[in-house]
Each structure stands twice: as C-alpha cells, then as structure tokens.
Motif scaffolding. Structure first.
Motif, PDB file in Angstrom:
ATOM      1  N   THR A 139     -37.081  25.449  22.019  1.00 61.93           N
ATOM      2  CA  THR A 139     -37.195  24.974  20.636  1.00 61.93           C
ATOM      3  C   THR A 139     -37.314  26.128  19.648  1.00 61.93           C
ATOM      4  O   THR A 139     -37.363  25.911  18.446  1.00 61.93           O
ATOM      5  N   ASP A 140     -37.375  27.357  20.146  1.00 56.97           N
ATOM      6  CA  ASP A 140     -37.518  28.511  19.269  1.00 56.97           C
ATOM      7  C   ASP A 140     -36.299  28.656  18.366  1.00 56.97           C
ATOM      8  O   ASP A 140     -35.178  28.300  18.759  1.00 56.97           O
ATOM      9  N   PRO A 141     -36.483  29.185  17.153  1.00 54.82           N
ATOM     10  CA  PRO A 141     -35.342  29.362  16.254  1.00 54.82           C
ATOM     11  C   PRO A 141     -34.339  30.362  16.811  1.00 54.82           C
ATOM     12  O   PRO A 141     -34.713  31.332  17.477  1.00 54.82           O
ATOM     13  N   VAL A 142     -33.078  30.095  16.581  1.00 49.93           N
ATOM     14  CA  VAL A 142     -31.998  30.996  16.969  1.00 49.93           C
ATOM     15  C   VAL A 142     -31.435  31.609  15.695  1.00 49.93           C
ATOM     16  O   VAL A 142     -31.212  30.907  14.714  1.00 49.93           O
ATOM     17  N   ASN A 143     -31.231  32.902  15.706  1.00 51.94           N
ATOM     18  CA  ASN A 143     -30.776  33.572  14.492  1.00 51.94           C
ATOM     19  C   ASN A 143     -29.255  33.738  14.506  1.00 51.94           C
ATOM     20  O   ASN A 143     -28.717  34.643  15.140  1.00 51.94           O
ATOM     21  N   LEU A 144     -28.575  32.832  13.814  1.00 49.41           N
ATOM     22  CA  LEU A 144     -27.115  32.902  13.669  1.00 49.41           C
ATOM     23  C   LEU A 144     -26.733  33.303  12.244  1.00 49.41           C
ATOM     24  O   LEU A 144     -25.619  33.045  11.798  1.00 49.41           O
ATOM     25  N   SER A 145     -27.671  33.934  11.533  1.00 45.55           N
ATOM     26  CA  SER A 145     -27.470  34.204  10.105  1.00 45.55           C
ATOM     27  C   SER A 145     -26.240  35.063   9.821  1.00 45.55           C
ATOM     28  O   SER A 145     -25.666  34.976   8.727  1.00 45.55           O
TER      29      SER A 145
END
Length: 276
Positions: A139-145
């Motif tokens: 559930t941790d955020p994934v950084n696709l920025s």
C-alpha cells in the motif's frame, strides 16, 4: 480465456506464451497473475494505448504481448484506472522502456507520486484467501512523478478518440473507468469486476459473475455504490474489468442491474456501517 495461472517470475518460457487475447477488433487483454492489462488499438496499429500495468515483475511479458500484437510500435500512453499495486506494479519499468507518459485522475496523484499511502487492506471483510492475505499487499506510495500526468478535465482520453473517462470513485478516490459510446464498451477497472476477487478459487477458475469492487481494498462504500449505479446507467454491452474475464450480453447486463439495485446486500460487507 486465460489458459494457465502464471508464476510471479519473468523467464523465457512464459514470455514465449505472453499473448493478448482479443475481445473486439481493437480491444484485447492480458492477465498478469491476478490483474488484467488492456490493449486498445487494432493489430499492427501505431496508435494504441495501454490501460493499467499489472503486477510487479510482469513488464517483460506485457512488452512481449504488446510486440506480438503491435509489432515494434510502442503505446502512445498508459492510462491508469487507479494506483493499487496490482494495477501499477510494472508501470515504472514499462514507462522507462517505452518512454511514454502515464495518465491518472488528479485525485489519484498523491498515491502515485510518492506523497500518500493507501489505507491498509481490511482482512476481516469479503471472505476468502485473498482477503486474509490482503494486509500483506503493498500500500506504500509509488513515485511515478517523472512520467505521470493528470487526465484532461473534459473527460477525454489522451490518444483515444471516441472514448471518455468516467470518474468511478469508491475503491479509490481517483478511480476511473473508460467508456466508448458507439459500441458501449466499458473498461471498468475495479469499480465492477467479473470475478469474486476475494476468493482464490474463483480467481483460479475465473468463475464469471458481476461483482462490486474488491472488498478488502474498498474504503468508501457510499461512493462505490454511486459508481456502480453510474456504470449501470451507461448500459454497457461489453465489460472488461481489472479482474476476471470479459463479459457481454444479457446475463452480464442483468447481473449489473441487480448489483446496482441491491448494492448494499450484494457488495457491502455485513458488518460495515449501512449507508443512509
């Protein structure tokens, strides 16, 4: 339609068997262990789009399936229905490989740009093995920025003429479905699915039936009910969901209508607060 359950490893044998299954002349799907990716575009087309990216470690097989369908032509973009692990697991690898943008609803952005985590899954609801295992799902955020962009506010779908975005929150705040009016084809993500995802047996045998969103990851049942009713009003002819095989025809439409009319009884876990 899927002929076998594949293990979570990339290897040459399984890559040789990575092939999208056609549903319409310009719509196909490929199953990544437990979640589908959707290919929109005719075979050999230079103008096609990938919907969702499946679980982690499946990028090579998604690429292989894409090359079998479209040759060397990369997709114009990825459209995310939402950012749960089983829909974006291979997103970063695919974006790197193809050097393409990833589009998502603005309300989903915090979860896919490293800012915010999804709520932990609730293993006490839904029943079945996958519900029991769900607290261990990422559930941790994934950084696709580096790659992600917001979907247009006008509801259009980048690079897909004739399709429109339908905001279908509930499973996640920025969950979207895609709908094509001319033939009433719906890509529903997890707003409605065609298998009881909580049950490992149902997933294994791909038993077809219209269901609400996976219970263990759904935290806003009020919004989820409104989204199912919105989908039912579209009266889709064909549904491709994030989990399960595609469905079409009268049986699908009857089940969707019943789900929309009886959502509290059919979809909401019994011990959840009843909607007012």
């Amino acid at each position: 339609m899927d002929k076998e359950q594949q293990p979570l490893m990339d290897d040459g044998w399984h890559m040789a068997h990575a092939e999208a299954e056609q549903v319409l002349d310009d719509v196909a799907f490929y199953r990544t262990l437990i979640a589908n990716v959707i290919f929109i575009g005719k075979e050999d087309s230079e103008d096609w789009v990938l919907i969702d990216c499946g679980v982690n470690h499946y990028s090579k097989r998604v690429i292989d399936a894409a090359e079998k369908r479209f040759g060397s032509h990369p997709p114009k973009a990825v459209i995310l229905t939402h950012g749960h692990f089983d829909h974006i697991g291979s997103a970063k690898e695919l974006a790197k490989h193809w050097n393409i943008p990833i589009y998502a609803h603005p309300l989903e952005m915090p979860f896919i740009t490293g800012e915010k985590s999804y709520p932990v899954a609730n293993s006490a609801i839904g029943g079945g093995l996958f519900s029991l295992l769900s607290p261990f799902f990422p559930t941790d955020p994934v950084n696709l920025s580096k790659w992600v962009r917001p979907l247009p506010e006008d509801g259009s779908v980048p690079y897909l003429e004739g399709w429109r975005i339908v905001h279908t929150p509930g499973h996640t705040p920025g969950h979207v479905s895609l709908f094509r009016d001319r033939d009433r084809t719906l890509v529903s993500g997890d707003a409605v699915i065609t298998v009881k995802q909580e049950s490992s047996m149902a997933v294994f045998i791909q038993s077809q039936h219209i269901h609400g969103p996976p219970a263990y990851f759904t935290h806003d049942w009020h919004a989820a009910e409104h989204s199912v009713k919105k989908i039912a009003r579209l009266n889709p002819k064909t549904i491709l969901s994030g989990h399960g095989l595609p469905m079409e025809g009268e049986l699908m439409q009857e089940q969707l209508t019943q789900l929309a009319m009886n959502f509290k009884d059919y979809a909401i876990p019994q011990h959840q607060d009843k909607l007012h």
